[in-house]
Scaffold this motif. Structure first.
Motif: not given
Length: 803
Positions: A45-49, A53-56, A70-72, A78-79
């Motif tokens: 279930d990944s997606y852009w913020s 500036r980050s991905v979840y 998780h937020e990267v 940094k994860d």
């Protein structure tokens, strides 16, 4: 474009991280079949913020069924896990307005809008919201909750239902003819006055609802129907509603029995209905003008070919052998039934496609007999359908993939996918004009995404080779595919709203799904963001599977396979051999990605280290090879696939020193079905087989999957007779293990019990069955996995004469 594969087999290159020292010969069944937490949970279930500036992503928590968000950060990589107290500051998968500056998202079922740093909550406590969309002018945000749509005015902050749908007759509407009522109203003036006053009040109320925006909308009475799906136009003026009659037959449901329960008593739950016992009810399509409170039916009975009977020859063939089958359709000359949206969660429903300005609408219409798919646009002047594309297939139309469509940024040009060339490709069409193919070749294209500026399409394609998947792009004006990623195991991607980067989910044979960010122009390297594998798993040195091409003796195309063998394993001049047969039928298992059957892959490693050669093939019916490969099994499931398995056996004998007298096979679901077909239809070819959760009789399976491939059993019983293993059980003479979850709600446990009784009545020997009381179709209990594969391994060791 042809696939760039010319050698008989190609060794796969794995990531250097896999080339570590620990010997995989030390793998045990206890380790392989343990809870997969020991491997490290994959990314999901990944997606852009919203700000890019980050991905979840989400990941299963070790030792728990709970998941963490998780937020990267892309600035420093940094994860970190988003803490519960910080959840209110996080984004969900965003849906942007036309400007790209404002986004809406769903978090925990509720709707939020982010405008810069400001976040506004739009809903709370409703059922989970879906299908967020902004109006073209950015003033409205609408979203669906079940079959109801809500509209949020971004200026006023007001949220209201777009329309109230009532599945009953209008109590104030036109009534059915009634002589007695007419006499009463003619005879009694007081009754007539009361009737007229009530009708006038109703009409005044409707008029007030249309003219006064502060009032609740008047309900739409749709009659005695069930709603199958709805779609609201972005400007909230039009609502598309798909219905079936409430009176439609539901079909008889069986009872699934749970024997091991918390209560200590047997417990029961409803099973699905069987094929031919719940033929889908024809659907009707309605377009509601919300502002004018008018209802228009979009009739499908004039679609080209809708009055044809594509099963006429099948009926006639069956009528010769089965007198109860009618040679002529009882509905000859009438329009065939169709469906547009399904409430079956197993069916891929392409979204109804509205243009951003809400002036163009397209949706797909499928014939219930699975032979046709029409993509139709709507004439808003006459409320009729214009067919933009018709795809007919004498076997069945692919409803799993290659069915997406939408509009370019000009709001008038339709893009869509189709298998019309024999492979899933991408097309463009202006209404009234001929379609233009954007992609060509003996490969498949899926997941089309239009860039925010509308200039480029991004697609997932296996253009390099059937087993290699990457992201490509091409201009909407046509031209060559440009390769964007070089990962060869891409499963999914998300284009960042500014169109500069891709968020990619990728994997390889022994690396579960991970995340990378890739420049959208394809001119830079992938930046890997995650590696969720455990140190214990990374320390194992795995066998590199070899992609092999096997010459078919029946079609002029190779059969692709994945070979596992250990040159260092002891075992003399010839080896026992095992064929693993993947499930689902229409699934691809010969690829460079992490397999769905990751446990089986580890088991194949173990077998190879113990002297076996193991081969996994994409038999005919598998995904990734085009329409002809997919439909080869029409009306004859188990026949072309068995031919391919026998060709694979001969290839192993000729190329991998396999002993033809020591062959076994195993597989689950469709793989279990094929194990039975091999043992029953080719006795003596395979000395031992393990059929896991197998379909034994297609009369017992579900409607949507089975009727597509074998037609309705009331029309085509021949197809069921020549496709069901139970019909061939009398020839069985080898060794068979059946394993099945007792509470399997997909392939029902009754399937195996019926075959077991049949083998008893046939006085057969050398068969056994192992039930698993607490597991469904996909096992979740590690104890069950271990017990099942201990039995499979003992079967192979005992019957394949392994030293």
């Amino acid at each position: 474009m042809k696939h760039a594969v010319s050698c008989a087999f190609i060794a796969l290159s794995l990531a250097s991280a896999l080339s570590l020292a620990a010997p995989s010969q030390d793998l045990t069944l206890e380790r392989i079949m343990a809870d997969p937490d020991w491997i490290g949970a994959p990314v999901r279930d990944s997606y852009w913020s919203v700000d890019g500036r980050s991905v979840y992503y989400t990941q299963k928590r070790t030792g728990s069924q709970l998941t963490d968000l998780h937020e990267v950060s892309l600035s420093d990589g940094k994860d970190q896990i988003v803490k519960l107290e910080e959840m209110a500051k996080s984004d969900g998968p965003p849906q942007f307005d036309a400007s790209g500056k404002r986004a809406a998202f769903v978090r925990h079922g509720d709707v939020f809008v982010r405008d810069g740093a400001a976040v506004r909550q739009v809903s709370r406590g409703l059922a989970p919201a879906e299908q967020l969309q902004f109006s073209g002018d950015g003033k409205l945000l609408s979203f669906r909750v079940m079959n109801d749509w809500y509209v949020h005015d971004l200026a006023s902050g007001l949220t209201a239902r777009a329309a109230v749908l009532m599945t009953e007759k209008d109590p104030n509407g036109e009534q059915d003819p009634d002589d007695l009522r007419d006499v009463q109203l003619r005879t009694f003036s007081t009754l007539k006055r009361m009737h007229d006053e009530k009708q006038a009040a109703h009409e005044e109320d409707l008029k007030a609802s249309r003219l006064d925006a502060t009032r609740s909308a008047a309900p739409f009475y749709l009659g005695e129907v069930e709603i199958q799906g709805t779609s609201l136009s972005p400007d909230a003026r039009w609502l598309l509603v798909v219905t079936t009659p409430k009176s439609a037959a539901k079909g008889r449901e069986g009872q699934l029995t749970r024997y091991v329960t918390e209560s200590g008593y047997e417990e029961f739950e409803k099973e699905r209905t069987r094929v031919g016992r719940n033929t889908p009810a024809p659907q009707s399509v309605w377009l509601l003008d919300i502002g004018s409170h008018l209802v228009h039916q979009l009739k499908t009975d004039e679609l080209p070919g809708i009055h044809e009977d594509p099963l006429k020859a099948v009926r006639q063939e069956n009528a010769v052998h089965h007198p109860w089958v009618k040679a002529q359709s009882p509905d000859a000359g009438k329009a065939r039934g169709v469906w547009v949206l399904s409430d079956d969660p197993e069916i891929h429903n392409p979204s109804v496609a509205w243009s951003r300005d809400a002036k163009s609408l397209a949706f797909a219409v499928y014939s219930i007999d699975n032979k046709d798919r029409w993509i139709a646009s709507v004439d808003f002047t006459h409320f009729t359908l214009n067919v933009e594309d018709r795809l007919s297939d004498e076997a069945w139309v692919n409803y799993d993939i290659f069915n997406d469509y939408g509009w370019l940024n000009d709001n008038r040009t339709l893009w869509f996918q189709s298998e019309k060339s024999g492979y899933g490709h991408l097309y463009l069409k202006k209404p009234g004009e001929a379609a233009t193919a954007l992609t060509h070749g003996d490969f498949e294209v899926s997941q089309p995404v239009l860039s925010p500026d509308g200039h480029m399409f991004y697609v997932l394609a296996n253009a390099k080779a059937p087993y290699s998947y990457d992201v490509y792009r091409l201009s909407v004006g046509g031209g060559n595919l440009e390769r964007v990623t070089n990962l060869e195991g891409v499963a999914h991607f998300e284009l960042e709203e500014r169109g500069r980067q891709l968020l990619v989910q990728y994997s390889n044979s022994y690396i579960p799904t991970q995340l990378a960010v890739v420049p959208a122009d394809g001119k830079g390297k992938a930046r890997e963001l995650t590696d969720t594998r455990s140190d214990q798993y990374k320390a194992i040195s795995w066998i590199k599977p070899e992609i092999v091409q096997i010459s078919s003796t029946h079609v002029n195309r190779p059969i692709f396979g994945k070979l596992y063998r250990d040159p260092a394993a002891a075992g003399g001049t010839t080896h026992p051999a095992v064929l693993f047969v993947h499930g689902a039928g229409y699934l691809q298992d010969v690829h460079l990605s992490y397999p769905y059957y990751f446990r089986e892959q580890m088991f194949n490693n173990m077998l190879a280290h113990k002297g076996y050669v193991v081969l996994d093939i994409d038999y005919r019916a598998s995904m990734g090879y085009g329409r002809d490969w997919r439909t080869a099994i029409y009306r004859q499931m188990g026949h072309p696939e068995l031919e391919d398995l026998l060709d694979a056996k001969q290839w192993l004998v000729a190329n991998a020193k396999a002993d033809p007298a020591r062959f076994g096979m195993y597989g689950g679901s469709y793989g279990g079905f094929m194990t039975l077909m091999a043992l029953f239809r080719a006795p003596g070819e395979f000395k031992a087989g393990a059929a896991l959760r197998p379909v034994t009789d297609w009369w017992q399976y579900n409607e949507q999957y089975t009727a597509a491939i074998l037609n309705d059993p009331k029309i085509d019983p021949i197809a069921y007779e020549q496709s069901s293993p139970i019909e061939f059980a009398s020839a069985f003479k080898d060794h068979l293990l059946i394993c099945h979850g007792v509470i399997d709600d997909n392939v029902l446990f009754e399937d195996s019990m019926r075959l077991y009784e049949r083998l008893i009545e046939l006085h057969k020997d050398n068969f056994s069955m192992s039930p698993y009381p607490l597991d469904r179709h996909g096992f979740v209990n590690a104890d069950s996995w271990l017990d099942e594969y201990k039995r499979i391994y003992r079967l192979f060791e005992a019957e394949l004469d392994h030293p």
